[in-house]
Design an enzyme around this catalytic site. Structure first.
Site, short mmCIF file in Angstrom:
data_model
loop_
_atom_site.label_atom_id
_atom_site.label_comp_id
_atom_site.label_asym_id
_atom_site.label_seq_id
_atom_site.Cartn_x
_atom_site.Cartn_y
_atom_site.Cartn_z
N ASP A 1 -25.60 113.23 -33.65
CA ASP A 1 -24.60 112.46 -34.39
C ASP A 1 -25.20 111.17 -34.97
OD1 ASP A 1 -22.18 111.88 -35.48
OD2 ASP A 1 -21.21 111.30 -33.59
N ASP B 1 -18.31 109.66 -45.07
CA ASP B 1 -19.64 109.29 -44.59
C ASP B 1 -20.68 109.31 -45.72
OD1 ASP B 1 -21.06 108.32 -42.43
OD2 ASP B 1 -21.64 110.29 -41.67
N ASP C 1 -19.63 114.60 -41.69
CA ASP C 1 -20.34 114.37 -40.43
C ASP C 1 -19.51 114.87 -39.26
OD1 ASP C 1 -21.90 113.51 -38.36
OD2 ASP C 1 -21.57 111.35 -38.69
N GLU D 1 -27.25 110.84 -37.28
CA GLU D 1 -27.93 111.57 -38.35
C GLU D 1 -28.22 110.70 -39.57
OE1 GLU D 1 -24.78 111.36 -38.12
OE2 GLU D 1 -24.22 111.00 -40.21
N LYS E 1 -26.58 106.40 -48.06
CA LYS E 1 -26.36 107.53 -47.14
C LYS E 1 -25.32 108.48 -47.73
CE LYS E 1 -24.41 108.63 -42.55
NZ LYS E 1 -23.92 108.11 -41.25
N ARG F 1 -29.41 107.69 -39.92
CA ARG F 1 -30.74 107.06 -39.87
C ARG F 1 -31.85 108.07 -40.13
NH1 ARG F 1 -29.63 104.93 -33.87
NH2 ARG F 1 -27.50 105.01 -34.68
N LYS G 1 -18.47 115.57 -32.65
CA LYS G 1 -17.52 114.46 -32.54
C LYS G 1 -16.19 114.99 -31.98
CE LYS G 1 -19.09 111.55 -36.40
NZ LYS G 1 -19.42 110.37 -35.58
N1 BES Z 1 -21.05 108.25 -39.58
C1 BES Z 1 -21.12 107.80 -38.24
C2 BES Z 1 -20.77 106.33 -38.08
C3 BES Z 1 -19.30 106.01 -38.13
C4 BES Z 1 -18.49 106.32 -37.06
C5 BES Z 1 -18.79 105.32 -39.18
C6 BES Z 1 -17.16 105.97 -37.08
C7 BES Z 1 -17.45 104.96 -39.21
C8 BES Z 1 -16.64 105.29 -38.17
C9 BES Z 1 -22.56 107.98 -37.73
O1 BES Z 1 -23.24 109.06 -38.23
C10 BES Z 1 -22.48 108.15 -36.25
O2 BES Z 1 -21.94 109.13 -35.84
N2 BES Z 1 -23.00 107.20 -35.50
C11 BES Z 1 -22.95 107.24 -34.08
C12 BES Z 1 -24.27 106.78 -33.54
C13 BES Z 1 -24.42 107.00 -32.07
C14 BES Z 1 -24.51 108.48 -31.76
C15 BES Z 1 -25.64 106.28 -31.59
C16 BES Z 1 -21.83 106.32 -33.64
O3 BES Z 1 -21.66 105.25 -34.22
O4 BES Z 1 -21.10 106.70 -32.74
ZN ZN Z 2 -22.68 109.73 -40.07
MN MN Z 3 -22.90 110.84 -37.09
#
Ligand code: BES
Ligand code: ZN
Ligand code: MN
Length: 504
Positions: A335, A276, A258, A337, A253, A339, A265
């Site tokens: 968010d 990220d 992000d 994104e 990834k 996947r 966020k």
């Molecule tokens: N890059 C983030 C995941 C992340 C968050 C990694 C905090 C490390 C620390 C990912 O893109 C994301 O935002 N995931 C969301 C998914 C949710 C919207 C289902 C998350 O984990 O909050």
């Molecule tokens: Zn992300």
């Molecule tokens: Mn995200």
């Protein structure tokens, strides 16, 4: 940084010119420890007088010991001599020594194991790493050479080569993950990847927005469309085996920043979303190590890179896009994104008919809640692959832990307006993300997913990338190359005949 192995007894170590000397002192001290020299007597007495504790990582410092060339000496307890204890000991000794502008380090490690040697090298590299790319006044790494004195240097030469390549890969990954998001853009990252092509047996190809659109990667494009920075899809090919040999495909990834997109966020710590692209950095770093070691297998790297930004043109919650697989996705949360870019890369991977397909991603905050910062989340549709990855991680102190993939977990991904939604509810968020990815992998395909959200970087005062899981991936690939070599060795005639008879 140069690493060198030397066959050295403890008395010989006193004569090596170096700025500092670290003496690793296991509980079961080396026979050399009996040597009748000032250095050995000092160390033995310190242990006998309990002036150094037995706990792993306890350090005793000395300055200008008589008869010792190195000005500073650190005696450090290394417990059972395991890789983990050795790592802890070296980090403690390096911290205590405050090496300053030291250039040459001598580390006396006695009859260290191959695994502990790797841990030791990684620890010296880690302790002396310094980020300077956007800090022109910061002090660059001064440590130039690490000489490791061991009982039998010849026996550890292969382990040294592997560990050295691993350090190089880890540092590459760390450096690029640490670079700020306006410096490590998709374009710059792709340029850096292209430079790796100078490595032997390595080809790098970079696709841009038009090519990715032509392929039909609608999910990936949807994430990238809100950004002024054009996407870059990096394709690496390392060929260490005949063309016909099925490759391992690694997918990383590469979200270089992000923001969450329209599902923005919150502000605090958002800067950390520059990390990220940790999966991308790890995959690229693994290729750095492959180019060094030239193992006999084929490996493909697929690295989708882009930013996730809010914009007038950005994808919106509720938008439905068509992925490369033909499956449609309702993007309920912009968010989620990672996947979306990974699913198209996973579909693309099928064209290489991989022997194993492994994706690596800072995918979910939920994985950090589940496993913290020690082990990465491991998901796989094959027990053998899961075991191989877990073993590789344990061996290299880059551990992961297997998580479930029951079909019941994908219930929440249902959508009224598309084949699936890109999010499910809050429970088991790391698992539902893995279930989403699995919809883009054929059941016949051996696949694994590593959620590295908790391990790719450290927050707080020591904020910075870790370079994980380069060590895990490299070890897995080297183990896989060894397994392949074993399988392709023709059976001796008698055994082959026996096997045939047994079949009837
Ligand atoms: N890059 C983030 C995941 C992340 C968050 C990694 C905090 C490390 C620390 C990912 O893109 C994301 O935002 N995931 C969301 C998914 C949710 C919207 C289902 C998350 O984990 O909050
Ligand atoms: Zn992300
Ligand atoms: Mn995200």
């Amino acid at each position: 940084m140069d690493f060198e192995l030397k066959t050295l007894t403890l008395p010989q170590a006193t004569d090596v010119a170096a700025d500092a000397l670290i003496l690793l002192w296991p509980d079961r001290a080396d026979a050399d420890a009996d040597a009748n020299t000032d250095l050995a007597q000092w160390a033995r007495a310190a242990v006998a007088d309990a002036d150094i504790e037995q706990a792993v990582g306890s350090v005793l410092l000395a300055h200008r010991l008589p008869g010792v060339q190195a000005r500073k000496v650190a005696l450090v307890r290394s417990g059972d001599g395991s890789p983990a204890a050795t790592r802890k000991a070296v980090l403690a000794a390096m911290a205590a020594l405050k090496l300053g502008s030291a250039q040459r380090l001598l580390l006396w490690a006695g009859d260290v194991s191959a695994g502990a040697l790797a841990a030791l090298l990684q620890a010296t590299a880690e302790a002396s790493y310094s980020y300077t790319h956007t800090k022109p006044k910061a002090k660059a790494r001064t440590l130039q050479s690490v000489t490791v004195g061991v009982r039998d240097a010849a026996a550890l030469q292969a382990a040294l080569a592997q560990a050295q390549a691993c350090v190089k890969g880890v540092e590459w990954a760390k450096e690029w993950a640490n670079r700020p998001p306006n410096h490590a853009t998709p374009t710059r990252l792709a340029e850096a990847a292209q430079q790796l092509a100078q490595g032997k047996r390595l080809q790098v190809e970079v696709l841009g927005p038009q090519e990715v659109a032509k392929l039909g990667m609608g999910a990936y494009l949807a994430v990238a469309q809100g950004s002024q920075e054009p996407l870059r899809f990096i394709v690496l090919k390392y060929q260490g085996a005949p063309k016909a040999s099925a490759p391992v495909v690694l997918v990383g990834k590469g979200i270089t920043f992000d923001t969450g997109g329209i599902s923005l966020k919150p502000g605090p710590e958002m800067d950390e979303m520059k990390f990220d692209m940790g999966g991308a950095a790890a995959v690229l770093g693994t290729f750095v190590a492959l180019a060094e070691l030239q193992p006999a297998l084929n490996v493909i790297g697929l690295v989708p890179c882009c930013e996730n930004m809010p914009d007038g043109r950005a994808v919106k919650p509720g938008d439905v896009v068509t992925s490369l697989s033909g499956q449609t996705i309702e993007i309920l949360n912009t968010d989620a994104e990672g996947r979306l870019i990974l699913c198209d890369a996973l579909t693309y991977a099928a064209r290489f008919k991989p022997r194993a397909l492994i994706d690596v991603a800072t995918l979910t905050g939920a994985c950090v809640i589940a496993l913290g910062n020690l082990r990465a989340g491991l998901y796989s549709n094959r027990d053998e692959l899961a075991q191989a990855l877990q073993a590789a991680g344990d061996a290299t102190l880059d551990p992961c832990w297997r998580m479930p993939l029951d079909d019941e977990y994908e219930e929440g991904l249902k959508s009224n307006f598309a084949d699936m939604a890109n999010i499910a509810g809050r429970p088991a968020g790391s698992v539902t993300a893995a279930k989403f990815l699995q919809k883009f992998v054929a059941p016949e395909q051996a696949w694994a997913h590593l959620d590295i959200a908790g391990v790719a970087w450290k927050s707080g005062a020591s904020k910075g990338a870790t370079g994980r899981p380069v060590a895990l991936l490299l070890q897995y690939l080297l183990d896989e190359a060894a397994r392949m070599a074993k399988e392709s060795v023709p059976m001796p005639k008698a055994a082959a005949a026996g096997a045939k008879r047994g079949k009837r």
